[in-house]
Design a protein around this motif. Structure first.
Motif, PDB file in Angstrom:
ATOM      1  N   TYR A  27       0.834  -1.209   0.000  1.00  0.00           N
ATOM      2  CA  TYR A  27       0.000   0.000   0.000  1.00  0.00           C
ATOM      3  C   TYR A  27       0.867   1.258   0.000  1.00  0.00           C
ATOM      4  O   TYR A  27       0.652   2.171  -0.800  1.00  0.00           O
ATOM      5  N   VAL A  28       1.850   1.313   0.868  1.00  0.00           N
ATOM      6  CA  VAL A  28       2.707   2.496   0.961  1.00  0.00           C
ATOM      7  C   VAL A  28       3.515   2.669  -0.327  1.00  0.00           C
ATOM      8  O   VAL A  28       3.697   3.789  -0.809  1.00  0.00           O
ATOM      9  N   ARG A  29       3.966   1.586  -0.910  1.00  0.00           N
ATOM     10  CA  ARG A  29       4.673   1.673  -2.194  1.00  0.00           C
ATOM     11  C   ARG A  29       3.782   2.286  -3.259  1.00  0.00           C
ATOM     12  O   ARG A  29       4.207   3.126  -4.039  1.00  0.00           O
ATOM     13  N   LYS A  30       2.532   1.843  -3.310  1.00  0.00           N
ATOM     14  CA  LYS A  30       1.599   2.347  -4.315  1.00  0.00           C
ATOM     15  C   LYS A  30       1.314   3.827  -4.094  1.00  0.00           C
ATOM     16  O   LYS A  30       1.371   4.619  -5.027  1.00  0.00           O
ATOM     17  N   VAL A  31       1.011   4.198  -2.880  1.00  0.00           N
ATOM     18  CA  VAL A  31       0.666   5.581  -2.575  1.00  0.00           C
ATOM     19  C   VAL A  31       1.846   6.513  -2.807  1.00  0.00           C
ATOM     20  O   VAL A  31       1.690   7.617  -3.339  1.00  0.00           O
ATOM     21  N   HIS A  36      11.500   1.704  -3.710  1.00  0.00           N
ATOM     22  CA  HIS A  36      12.710   1.862  -2.897  1.00  0.00           C
ATOM     23  C   HIS A  36      12.913   3.354  -2.646  1.00  0.00           C
ATOM     24  O   HIS A  36      13.452   4.051  -3.509  1.00  0.00           O
ATOM     25  N   PRO A  37      12.501   3.850  -1.484  1.00  0.00           N
ATOM     26  CA  PRO A  37      12.634   5.286  -1.227  1.00  0.00           C
ATOM     27  C   PRO A  37      14.101   5.696  -1.081  1.00  0.00           C
ATOM     28  O   PRO A  37      14.962   4.877  -0.760  1.00  0.00           O
ATOM     29  N   SER A  38      14.348   6.963  -1.311  1.00  0.00           N
ATOM     30  CA  SER A  38      15.698   7.495  -1.123  1.00  0.00           C
ATOM     31  C   SER A  38      16.036   7.494   0.359  1.00  0.00           C
ATOM     32  O   SER A  38      15.159   7.348   1.217  1.00  0.00           O
ATOM     33  N   ALA A  40      16.755   9.944   2.121  1.00  0.00           N
ATOM     34  CA  ALA A  40      16.072  11.078   2.747  1.00  0.00           C
ATOM     35  C   ALA A  40      14.635  10.730   3.131  1.00  0.00           C
ATOM     36  O   ALA A  40      14.097  11.295   4.081  1.00  0.00           O
ATOM     37  N   ASN A  41      14.032   9.805   2.394  1.00  0.00           N
ATOM     38  CA  ASN A  41      12.631   9.450   2.646  1.00  0.00           C
ATOM     39  C   ASN A  41      12.451   8.117   3.359  1.00  0.00           C
ATOM     40  O   ASN A  41      11.332   7.733   3.683  1.00  0.00           O
ATOM     41  N   GLN A  42      13.525   7.400   3.611  1.00  0.00           N
ATOM     42  CA  GLN A  42      13.426   6.054   4.181  1.00  0.00           C
ATOM     43  C   GLN A  42      12.711   6.040   5.531  1.00  0.00           C
ATOM     44  O   GLN A  42      11.857   5.192   5.773  1.00  0.00           O
ATOM     45  N   GLU A  43      13.037   6.976   6.407  1.00  0.00           N
ATOM     46  CA  GLU A  43      12.412   7.003   7.736  1.00  0.00           C
ATOM     47  C   GLU A  43      10.904   7.231   7.635  1.00  0.00           C
ATOM     48  O   GLU A  43      10.116   6.540   8.289  1.00  0.00           O
ATOM     49  N   ALA A  44      10.496   8.175   6.804  1.00  0.00           N
ATOM     50  CA  ALA A  44       9.068   8.449   6.634  1.00  0.00           C
ATOM     51  C   ALA A  44       8.362   7.238   6.021  1.00  0.00           C
ATOM     52  O   ALA A  44       7.245   6.891   6.419  1.00  0.00           O
ATOM     53  N   PHE A  45       9.009   6.603   5.058  1.00  0.00           N
ATOM     54  CA  PHE A  45       8.463   5.423   4.401  1.00  0.00           C
ATOM     55  C   PHE A  45       8.259   4.297   5.412  1.00  0.00           C
ATOM     56  O   PHE A  45       7.177   3.705   5.497  1.00  0.00           O
ATOM     57  N   ASP A  46       9.291   4.009   6.197  1.00  0.00           N
ATOM     58  CA  ASP A  46       9.209   2.939   7.197  1.00  0.00           C
ATOM     59  C   ASP A  46       8.155   3.238   8.258  1.00  0.00           C
ATOM     60  O   ASP A  46       7.430   2.336   8.688  1.00  0.00           O
ATOM     61  N   ARG A  47       8.064   4.486   8.663  1.00  0.00           N
ATOM     62  CA  ARG A  47       7.065   4.879   9.658  1.00  0.00           C
ATOM     63  C   ARG A  47       5.656   4.691   9.092  1.00  0.00           C
ATOM     64  O   ARG A  47       4.757   4.192   9.769  1.00  0.00           O
TER      65      ARG A  47
END
Length: 89
Positions: A27-31, A36-38, A40-47
């Motif tokens: 779901y988060v990948r689609k949205v 594979h987030p950068s 800079a965005n990895q923390e927000a993605f994982d959260r």
């Protein structure tokens, strides 16, 4: 990507933590539009994945149904049969 999200409600045994996490990740990948987030965005993605998984678990725990639980193997066989018809295998 979201075609990989499977129904998790009303199965015996109930959906596992890994299944819920996998659905949240898809779901988060689609949205986000990113598999594979950068850095800079990895923390927000994982959260976001953790929060969606948490909300999904609460939803699954709260849902009620009068229907008998479905069997994973039976549902998998139905999916294989649909795929055979769809893709001509």
């Amino acid at each position: 990507m979201c075609r990989n999200i499977r129904t998790l409600h009303n199965f015996e045994p109930p959906a596992t933590k890994d299944e819920v996490h996998a659905a949240a990740l898809q779901y988060v990948r689609k949205v986000s539009g990113s598999t594979h987030p950068s850095q800079a965005n990895q923390e927000a993605f994982d959260r976001a994945v953790a929060e969606v998984a948490h909300a999904t678990r609460h939803l699954l725990d709260a849902l009620v149904t009068a229907a008998p639980p479905r069997d994973r193997e039976v549902e998998a066989e139905k999916a294989r049969a649909r795929a055979a018809v769809r893709y001509g295998r």
